[in-house]
Design an enzyme around this catalytic site. Structure first.
Site, PDB file in Angstrom:
ATOM      1  CG  HIS A   6      -0.331   0.338   2.442  1.00 41.85           C
ATOM      2  ND1 HIS A   6       0.084   1.129   3.098  1.00 41.85           N
ATOM      3  CD2 HIS A   6      -0.146  -0.826   3.412  1.00 41.85           C
ATOM      4  CE1 HIS A   6       0.932   1.084   4.103  1.00 41.85           C
ATOM      5  NE2 HIS A   6       0.723  -0.399   4.661  1.00 41.85           N
ATOM      6  CD  GLU A  77       2.447  -5.470   8.227  1.00 37.76           C
ATOM      7  OE1 GLU A  77       2.781  -6.593   7.974  1.00 37.76           O
ATOM      8  OE2 GLU A  77       2.951  -4.570   7.707  1.00 37.76           O
TER       9      GLU A  77
END
Length: 186
Positions: A6, A77
């Site tokens: 990202h 994550e």
């Protein structure tokens, strides 16, 4: 297979460990996502299957890059537990020498869980490769874990692969052997 990290967030820019917390992209992160869209076009991946972490920063990166995604919780994550929102320097005030690769995250995800999740993601993505490329939109540490495991390295060796916000890594094969085709392209 393509890994896409990202774009930049305020927490990433400050070095804060961002696992569960949903933070937005910065203006720079939005710019990185647009540039990533151009790289995706250059690679001919516009109509490719795209799996994305459900976190806002990953979804927004994919959206700005022009990718049609399906979210998958397995791409979140690393869960930093009690270290969520802290920098490495702050953690090292109480745990000298700490890294996510070599020390546990109290209240967070253990090495075995991250390793198992990485193996699951790679197995699913690899099973789809005969039908075409797969793009995985995710995060820094977990993507680095994917790179290490793809290369047949132990999870801890993810520490050897830098991965900048908005960067792409291409994983592939050479004569049937898994390889890192290109890495940290931005």
């Amino acid at each position: 297979m393509v890994l896409l990290r990202h774009g930049q967030t305020e927490w990433a820019a400050a070095g804060r460990h961002t696992g569960r917390t949903d933070v937005a992209l910065t203006a720079e992160g939005e710019k990185q996502a647009r540039e990533t869209g151009r790289r995706i076009d250059a690679l001919g991946l516009r109509d490719t299957e795209v799996l994305c972490s459900p976190r806002e920063r990953a979804v927004r990166t994919a959206e700005v890059a022009g990718l049609n995604t399906r979210t998958w919780d397995a791409l979140v994550e690393w869960d930093y537990g009690d270290y969520e929102g802290l920098t490495t320097a702050e953690i090292r005030e109480t745990v000298p020498g700490w890294t996510v690769w070599t020390h546990p995250c109290p209240g967070g995800e253990g090495f075995d869980a991250v390793d198992s999740r990485a193996e699951l993601v790679l197995a699913v993505a690899e099973s789809r490769l005969p039908e075409g490329d797969v793009v995985l939109v995710g995060h820094g540490h977990f993507s680095r874990a994917l790179i290490a495991r793809w290369a047949g390295l132990p999870l801890v060796e993810g520490r050897r692969f830098a991965l900048s916000p908005g960067a792409i890594t291409v994983l592939g094969f050479d004569h049937g052997v898994r390889q890192i085709v290109s890495h940290n392209v931005h």
